[in-house]
Design an enzyme around this catalytic site. Structure first.
Site, PDB file in Angstrom:
ATOM      1  N   TYR A 275      -7.866   3.066  -4.764  1.00  0.00           N
ATOM      2  CA  TYR A 275      -6.965   2.489  -3.617  1.00  0.00           C
ATOM      3  C   TYR A 275      -7.617   2.150  -2.235  1.00  0.00           C
ATOM      4  CZ  TYR A 275      -2.826   3.574  -6.807  1.00  0.00           C
ATOM      5  OH  TYR A 275      -2.151   3.628  -7.604  1.00  0.00           O
TER       6      TYR A 275
ATOM      7  N   ASP B  22       3.051 -10.239 -15.047  1.00  0.00           N
ATOM      8  CA  ASP B  22       1.932 -10.077 -14.515  1.00  0.00           C
ATOM      9  C   ASP B  22       1.141  -9.849 -16.081  1.00  0.00           C
ATOM     10  OD1 ASP B  22      -0.895  -9.172 -13.969  1.00  0.00           O
ATOM     11  OD2 ASP B  22      -0.292  -7.031 -13.203  1.00  0.00           O
ATOM     12  N   ARG B  23       1.317 -10.923 -16.869  1.00  0.00           N
ATOM     13  CA  ARG B  23       0.975 -10.863 -18.434  1.00  0.00           C
ATOM     14  C   ARG B  23      -0.623 -10.915 -18.661  1.00  0.00           C
ATOM     15  NH1 ARG B  23      -1.234 -11.680 -22.492  1.00  0.00           N
ATOM     16  NH2 ARG B  23      -0.226 -12.280 -24.455  1.00  0.00           N
ATOM     17  N   LYS B  24      -1.299 -11.363 -17.532  1.00  0.00           N
ATOM     18  CA  LYS B  24      -2.881 -11.405 -17.866  1.00  0.00           C
ATOM     19  C   LYS B  24      -3.005 -12.092 -18.921  1.00  0.00           C
ATOM     20  CE  LYS B  24      -3.968  -7.590 -14.660  1.00  0.00           C
ATOM     21  NZ  LYS B  24      -2.714  -6.770 -14.667  1.00  0.00           N
ATOM     22  N   PHE B  25      -2.735 -13.305 -19.188  1.00  0.00           N
ATOM     23  CA  PHE B  25      -3.134 -14.079 -20.297  1.00  0.00           C
ATOM     24  C   PHE B  25      -4.583 -14.513 -20.251  1.00  0.00           C
ATOM     25  CE2 PHE B  25       1.272 -15.430 -19.400  1.00  0.00           C
ATOM     26  CZ  PHE B  25       2.032 -15.517 -20.716  1.00  0.00           C
ATOM     27  N   ALA B  26      -5.149 -14.445 -21.470  1.00  0.00           N
ATOM     28  CA  ALA B  26      -6.685 -14.504 -21.362  1.00  0.00           C
ATOM     29  C   ALA B  26      -6.792 -15.566 -22.438  1.00  0.00           C
ATOM     30  CB  ALA B  26      -7.100 -13.273 -21.655  1.00  0.00           C
ATOM     31  N   ASP B  27      -6.117 -15.861 -23.637  1.00  0.00           N
ATOM     32  CA  ASP B  27      -6.654 -16.536 -24.621  1.00  0.00           C
ATOM     33  C   ASP B  27      -7.196 -17.959 -24.506  1.00  0.00           C
ATOM     34  OD1 ASP B  27      -6.950 -17.202 -27.466  1.00  0.00           O
ATOM     35  OD2 ASP B  27      -5.778 -15.583 -27.912  1.00  0.00           O
TER      36      ASP B  27
ATOM     37  N   LYS C   4       7.082  -8.122  -9.132  1.00  0.00           N
ATOM     38  CA  LYS C   4       5.961  -8.127 -10.333  1.00  0.00           C
ATOM     39  C   LYS C   4       6.368  -7.417 -11.486  1.00  0.00           C
ATOM     40  CE  LYS C   4       1.958  -6.360 -10.477  1.00  0.00           C
ATOM     41  NZ  LYS C   4       1.606  -6.034 -11.881  1.00  0.00           N
TER      42      LYS C   4
HETATM   43  O1  S5P Z   1      -7.078  -5.416 -10.679  1.00  0.00           O
HETATM   44  C1  S5P Z   1      -5.714  -5.012 -10.936  1.00  0.00           C
HETATM   45  C2  S5P Z   1      -4.959  -6.245 -11.105  1.00  0.00           C
HETATM   46  C3  S5P Z   1      -3.611  -5.837 -11.312  1.00  0.00           C
HETATM   47  S1  S5P Z   1      -2.321  -7.178 -11.512  1.00  0.00           S
HETATM   48  N1  S5P Z   1      -5.344  -3.973 -10.576  1.00  0.00           N
HETATM   49  C4  S5P Z   1      -3.982  -3.801 -10.770  1.00  0.00           C
HETATM   50  O2  S5P Z   1      -3.575  -2.345 -10.601  1.00  0.00           O
HETATM   51  N2  S5P Z   1      -2.996  -4.697 -11.094  1.00  0.00           N
HETATM   52  C5  S5P Z   1      -1.656  -4.249 -11.311  1.00  0.00           C
HETATM   53  O3  S5P Z   1      -1.220  -3.974  -9.924  1.00  0.00           O
HETATM   54  C6  S5P Z   1      -1.247  -3.071 -12.104  1.00  0.00           C
HETATM   55  O4  S5P Z   1      -1.083  -3.883 -13.372  1.00  0.00           O
HETATM   56  C7  S5P Z   1      -0.107  -2.447 -11.533  1.00  0.00           C
HETATM   57  O5  S5P Z   1       0.968  -3.242 -12.152  1.00  0.00           O
HETATM   58  C8  S5P Z   1      -0.336  -2.676 -10.136  1.00  0.00           C
HETATM   59  C9  S5P Z   1      -0.775  -1.627  -9.254  1.00  0.00           C
HETATM   60  O6  S5P Z   1      -0.017  -0.338  -9.621  1.00  0.00           O
HETATM   61  P1  S5P Z   1      -0.031   0.994  -8.576  1.00  0.00           P
HETATM   62  O7  S5P Z   1       0.858   1.844  -9.228  1.00  0.00           O
HETATM   63  O8  S5P Z   1      -1.457   1.341  -8.649  1.00  0.00           O
HETATM   64  O9  S5P Z   1       0.160   0.613  -7.299  1.00  0.00           O
END
Ligand code: S5P
Length: 246
Positions: A198, A69-74, A38
């Site tokens: 987490y 993981d660009r999270k497009f939203a437009d 990713k």
């Molecule tokens: O809700 C989300 C969605 C995503 S895609 N929460 C997130 O943390 N992410 C992504 O997951 C975030 O952009 C990052 O790249 C990864 C989590 O990273 P970590 O270091 O906390 O494990």
């Protein structure tokens, strides 16, 4: 899932590093223990289209799909164009993330952008998020699933890996036809930086996730290989146990 089965790992590496060389080094170090890569291409400070090929090559050598993981939203039309542009995501990403916030047409816009370059890709819609205080309510999740389950472009959903209950809920809503990948997992559970939450990787898979998205838990650890192996083992053991109980 085929790659995951070959490697006995449901780990998607969130490679949140800033330079291409650091990224390549990380992929080549933990590549055998992860099943997808990713990226956040707009975090890369030395991005250059030619140099980026090193990342693509390293992903290919390590049998990894590339998930931007660009999270497009437009709106759909703009998202289609944003898949091109300076990063030209459509030409190398197999998978991308998108929000459903602007309406359902975003998925057709993204699908069309891959068609523009004669490629096929898949979308993960954000159905939940791991960050505290996010606005993705349960009703919003329902709409995301309605759109996603009705679209051939959507291969799965992002769920909240920090909450086993939310993952089970998403699995119930989405059924078995789509993947659920979950960030917000760490072997040391608790609170991360700036509102990240987490949960345990084993619990995430047991509750219905098909892939754990792990970033700092791997790249910040003293021994990246051992850490990647530990996440791979937790995810694979949980999958076997989950499927044994079906
Ligand atoms: O809700 C989300 C969605 C995503 S895609 N929460 C997130 O943390 N992410 C992504 O997951 C975030 O952009 C990052 O790249 C990864 C989590 O990273 P970590 O270091 O906390 O494990």
């Amino acid at each position: 899932m085929e790659i995951s089965t070959r490697k006995k790992s449901l780990v998607i590496l969130a490679a949140d590093l800033y330079t291409i060389d650091e990224l390549v080094n990380l992929i080549d170090t933990v590549g055998p223990y992860i099943s997808a890569l990713k990226t956040h291409v707009d975090m890369i400070i030395d991005f250059d289209k030619l140099k980026w090929k090193k990342v693509l090559k390293s992903a290919e050598n390590n049998d990894l799909m590339i998930f931007e993981d660009r999270k497009f939203a437009d709106i759909g039309k703009i998202s289609q164009i944003q898949m091109g542009g300076i990063y030209d995501i459509r030409s190398w990403a197999d998978l991308v993330t998108a929000h459903r916030i602007s309406g359902p047409d975003i998925v057709d816009g993204l699908g069309a952008s891959w068609s523009d370059v004669e490629r096929i890709g898949g979308i993960f819609l954000l159905a939940q998020m791991s960050s505290r205080g996010n606005l993705l309510s349960s009703e919003y999740t329902d709409e995301v699933v309605n759109t996603g389950n009705g679209s051939p472009h959507v291969v799965g959903y992002i769920g909240n890996g920090s909450s086993a209950a939310e993952i089970s809920d998403l699995r119930e809503k989405s059924g078995d036809g789509k993947l659920i990948w979950t960030p917000g997992v760490n072997l040391e559970t608790g609170v991360g930086k700036l509102g990240q939450r987490y949960g345990n990787p084993y619990d995430a898979i047991k509750s219905g996730s098909d892939g754990i998205i792990v970033g700092s838990g791997i790249y910040n650890s003293k021994d990246r290989v051992e850490s990647a192996k530990a996440y791979a083992k937790a995810s694979w053991d949980a999958l076997i146990e989950r499927e044994d109980n079906v």
